[in-house]
Design a protein around this motif. Structure first.
Motif: not given
Length: 379
Positions: A286-295
């Motif tokens: 997810a970070m490689k895609a520039g997105t923080i994977p969180f809830e």
């Protein structure tokens, strides 16, 4: 003032009792550091102010980071935030990683000014049973070398209630720490957490369950011995010499905002709470895609009330009567009704408008706080 937590999700081996998020595969360590730097950048506006007072590297085992990796993270932090001149900067580490050279370099070449060392016990039998990577010799040497390197602000973790930890060994563990002048102790009762190796061992009859009577007795001894040695019992599991409380953890217990980065890290801004995915591969993808994977969840009035009761009653600061009243109904009446019996039995006391656990109440802390929670019976 806000704090910053960084989760370093790597360990050399899995301790049988541990349910924190980590991986024993270190191949992605450099990639993880890059991801942490990116998340720090993406989250730079999360905290309500730009000045931070504490930085805490937890895990996992942050002492597995190389000096260059640590300093890359520090460079990013200092570029994004105004760090207080007297900031508490803590690094968790294990005795087998914290060699004389590593300790000297941490002190000389990084902003780290406080160590949290996972000693757990000074008994080889205990550490073999826990599947720790170090032994008693490592534990003793680490304390000596940390103090010699100039780390006088440090804390150690100790575990009681293990089947291999006799009362005599528990007393010895504590007095080694007292005699060394360690200013802060975090002492935890062994718990059998689902998903851990210990849980499966107990489930299959390969390990004995925790003996609650032994754990209670060792906790009572801990309170007596720590008080005699001059330590203040300022949170259920934490003991410190005067003025040596953990500032970072105290901010959690007092409801101050903090940012957590890395897999499984939690953040809180006073209104909502969020947590990152507890999976290294998915976090990195997810970070490689520039997105923080969180809830994220916005805290309801009931959640804010329950969290306040749960965290504050466990501390020396207690539950403030005015704060409880500020939650309004039905929460204030729930607290009043639940605490009345505890006041009568002497496990909670009310002094100057603050409710605190008494000595006899501390061992019942979880049960007492659960009795004070507000539960929506309509659900």
């Amino acid at each position: 003032m806000p704090g910053l937590y960084l989760h370093i999700p790597f360990c050399k081996q899995a301790c049988h009792y541990c349910n924190f998020h980590f991986s024993t595969t270190l191949r992605s360590k450099s990639e993880m550091v890059d991801a942490l730097l990116l998340e720090l950048e993406l989250q730079k506006n999360y905290l309500p102010v730009t000045e931070i007072n504490t930085i805490y590297f937890g895990g996992g085992t942050p002492s597995l980071l190389e000096l260059e990796e640590l300093n890359r993270i520090f460079e990013k932090i200092f570029a994004l935030y105004q760090v207080s001149s007297d900031a508490e900067v803590t690094l968790e580490g294990n005795p087998d990683d914290l060699t004389r050279e590593k300790l000297r370099d941490l002190r000389a070449y990084t902003p780290v000014n406080r160590l949290s060392i996972g000693i757990q016990s000074f008994s080889d039998e205990d550490m073999h049973w826990m599947n720790r990577a170090h032994n008693a010799k490592h534990a003793h040497a680490c304390l000596r070398e940390a103090l010699a390197a100039g780390f006088h602000d440090l804390t150690i973790d100790l575990i009681y209630g293990a089947p291999t930890t006799s009362d005599a060994q528990w007393a010895e563990n504590l007095h080694i720490a007292f005699d060394a002048g360690i200013p802060h102790l975090s002492c935890y009762s062994l718990t059998v957490e689902p998903g851990t190796a210990l849980f499966h061992f107990v489930e299959k009859g390969k390990a004995a369950p925790v003996d609650e009577e032994t754990a209670s007795r060792q906790f009572e001894y801990l309170q007596d011995a720590a008080a005699m040695a001059g330590y203040e019992h300022y949170e259920i599991s934490n003991f410190a010499l005067p003025g040596r409380y953990s500032r970072h953890n105290s901010s959690y217990w007092r409801g101050e905002p903090y940012l957590g980065v890395g897999p499984s890290a939690h953040s809180y801004n006073g209104v909502s709470r969020q947590w990152n995915i507890a999976n290294n591969a998915l976090y990195l993808r997810a970070m490689k895609a520039g997105t923080i994977p969180f809830e994220r969840e916005v805290l309801t009035p009931a959640q804010r009330y329950n969290e306040y009761v749960m965290t504050s009653l466990r501390t020396i600061w207690g539950c403030d009567q005015r704060k409880i009243e500020s939650f309004g109904e039905p929460f204030s009446s729930t607290f009043t009704a639940g605490v009345e019996a505890r006041l009568i039995e002497g496990t909670v006391e009310l002094k100057d408008g603050v409710y605190r656990l008494t000595r006899s109440g501390k061992i019942l802390a979880d049960r007492i706080t659960a009795d004070l929670f507000w539960v929506d019976s309509g659900k």
